[in-house]
Design an enzyme around this catalytic site. Sequence first.
Site, PDB file in Angstrom:
ATOM      1  CG  PHE A 129      77.944 -51.819 -12.159  1.00 17.36           C
ATOM      2  CD1 PHE A 129      77.274 -51.064 -11.009  1.00 17.36           C
ATOM      3  CD2 PHE A 129      77.804 -51.148 -13.275  1.00 17.36           C
ATOM      4  CE1 PHE A 129      76.090 -49.239 -11.372  1.00 17.36           C
ATOM      5  CE2 PHE A 129      77.048 -49.739 -13.310  1.00 17.36           C
ATOM      6  CZ  PHE A 129      76.434 -49.209 -13.233  1.00 17.36           C
ATOM      7  CG  ASP A 214      77.075 -56.548 -17.690  1.00 16.99           C
ATOM      8  OD1 ASP A 214      77.632 -56.343 -18.728  1.00 16.99           O
ATOM      9  OD2 ASP A 214      76.056 -56.082 -16.853  1.00 16.99           O
ATOM     10  CE  LYS A 243      80.532 -49.018 -18.543  1.00 17.12           C
ATOM     11  NZ  LYS A 243      80.217 -49.725 -17.480  1.00 17.12           N
TER      12      LYS A 243
HETATM   13  C1  LIG Z   1      78.695 -49.740 -17.170  1.00 11.86           C
HETATM   14  C2  LIG Z   1      78.329 -50.890 -17.012  1.00 11.86           C
HETATM   15  C3  LIG Z   1      76.999 -51.529 -16.842  1.00 11.86           C
HETATM   16  C4  LIG Z   1      76.029 -50.421 -17.605  1.00 11.86           C
HETATM   17  O1  LIG Z   1      76.236 -49.351 -18.029  1.00 11.86           O
HETATM   18  P1  LIG Z   1      75.420 -47.862 -18.670  1.00 11.86           P
HETATM   19  O2  LIG Z   1      75.733 -47.848 -20.186  1.00 11.86           O
HETATM   20  O3  LIG Z   1      75.899 -47.378 -17.886  1.00 11.86           O
HETATM   21  O4  LIG Z   1      73.870 -48.697 -18.591  1.00 11.86           O
HETATM   22  C5  LIG Z   1      76.411 -52.352 -16.807  1.00 11.86           C
HETATM   23  N1  LIG Z   1      76.886 -54.139 -17.040  1.00 11.86           N
HETATM   24  C6  LIG Z   1      78.512 -53.681 -17.001  1.00 11.86           C
HETATM   25  C7  LIG Z   1      79.554 -54.759 -16.502  1.00 11.86           C
HETATM   26  C8  LIG Z   1      79.294 -52.421 -16.192  1.00 11.86           C
HETATM   27  O5  LIG Z   1      80.348 -51.739 -15.912  1.00 11.86           O
END
Ligand SMILES: *Cc1c(COP(=O)(O)O)cnc(C)c1O
Length: 390
Positions: A129, A214, A243
């Site tokens: 994700f 990521d 986050k």
């Molecule tokens: C939550 C998340 C995102 C997206 O972050 P947003 O602040 O919702 O745009 C991208 N990559 C990972 C691994 C995530 O957990």
Amino acid sequence: MISPVLPTYARADLTFERGEGAYLFTASGRKYLDFTSGVAVTALGHCHPHLIKRLTEQAQKLWHCSNLFQVAGQQKVAGRLIAHSFADSVFFCNSGAEAVECAIKVARKYQAEIGHPERYRLIACTGSFHGRTLSTLAAAGNEKYLKGFGPPAPGFDHVSFGNLNEMRARVGNETAGILVEPVQGEGGLATAPEGYLRGLRSICDEFGLVLVYDEVQSGMGRTGKLFAHEWEGVPPDVLATAKALGGGFPVGACLVTERAAIGMTPGTHGSTFGGNPLAMAVADAVLDVMLAPGFLEGVERIAEVLRRRLETLVGRYPGIFAEVRGKGLLVGVKCVVPNTEMVERLRNNGLLVAGAGENVVRLLAPLIVDEGHIEEAMGIIERVARQWTQ
Ligand SMILES: *Cc1c(COP(=O)(O)O)cnc(C)c1O
């Protein structure tokens, strides 16, 4: 009739009025132990006094001045992130998806700059994700989220997570880099197998690719290191985080090496709100706490306690739980029963947890949890499991 707030979420019918540490309270005073932490955001718990102090102090001085000018807080927070990571430079934005977008742009621009404009594709992993913008959706390649939004943005190939042979075989003439989560958060807490990141690093070095992590969810202390890849000691060229960086204030960051950032010159990227003084004051305050001696070791220690307790529970209720997954406090259990129903039953018993892919329930405790909180959570999970088996 459509709700005033666009109904893109299946929200629980629950409204909170205030938070304190690991707890949330409704207006009627009902108390919940919060093991969602706003989906791994409020890592220092709710209303942390140091964050409140720094935010309110900054609020009385300057909120926003744009990136037309120097922002002192950016220099400071970037300096601290650099001092504690592989990075040489940082771009600030407002969310995880934006941080990943920046990372994608950096990887493509690097290749263009060194004479390979044809290399624009990133290889990512199934089950990942990366956010909800059109290109981060295409990067993750999850059909469920892409459906109905037209052709996926071009430039992404997919292989299964953890498989180095597939990854190596997928590298082509148009490949610019590799994009992975060291621990897949939303996807169901799959953790990179031992040696995986090292293998990715050597593929990138061999083919001249950009390695992008990521760590939007796995970063900022969640696994007991500032960034999860530190467990394997294999640095990327580019890293997206967000986050927990702002402890609840929206802020994201893209960390880069000097080499990878070669093409990111004035005018190549930007953000109106990115890294504004309020965001930077809070991010700096978050780092004050996370980088204090012993804090991350404490996360590692308490995560071990939680993991052992979860392993015991899984052993005791094999008809309910299948296995413990994840790393550090990015942990959860794969359920045998439907995870959505488990989330609901735990919530009805006062424990808030988050679902994830592959029928997993994520226990995203704030990093400030103590053994008392863990006992309380285990008591609730045990009660729900016992009632379920009866
Ligand atoms: C939550 C998340 C995102 C997206 O972050 P947003 O602040 O919702 O745009 C991208 N990559 C990972 C691994 C995530 O957990």
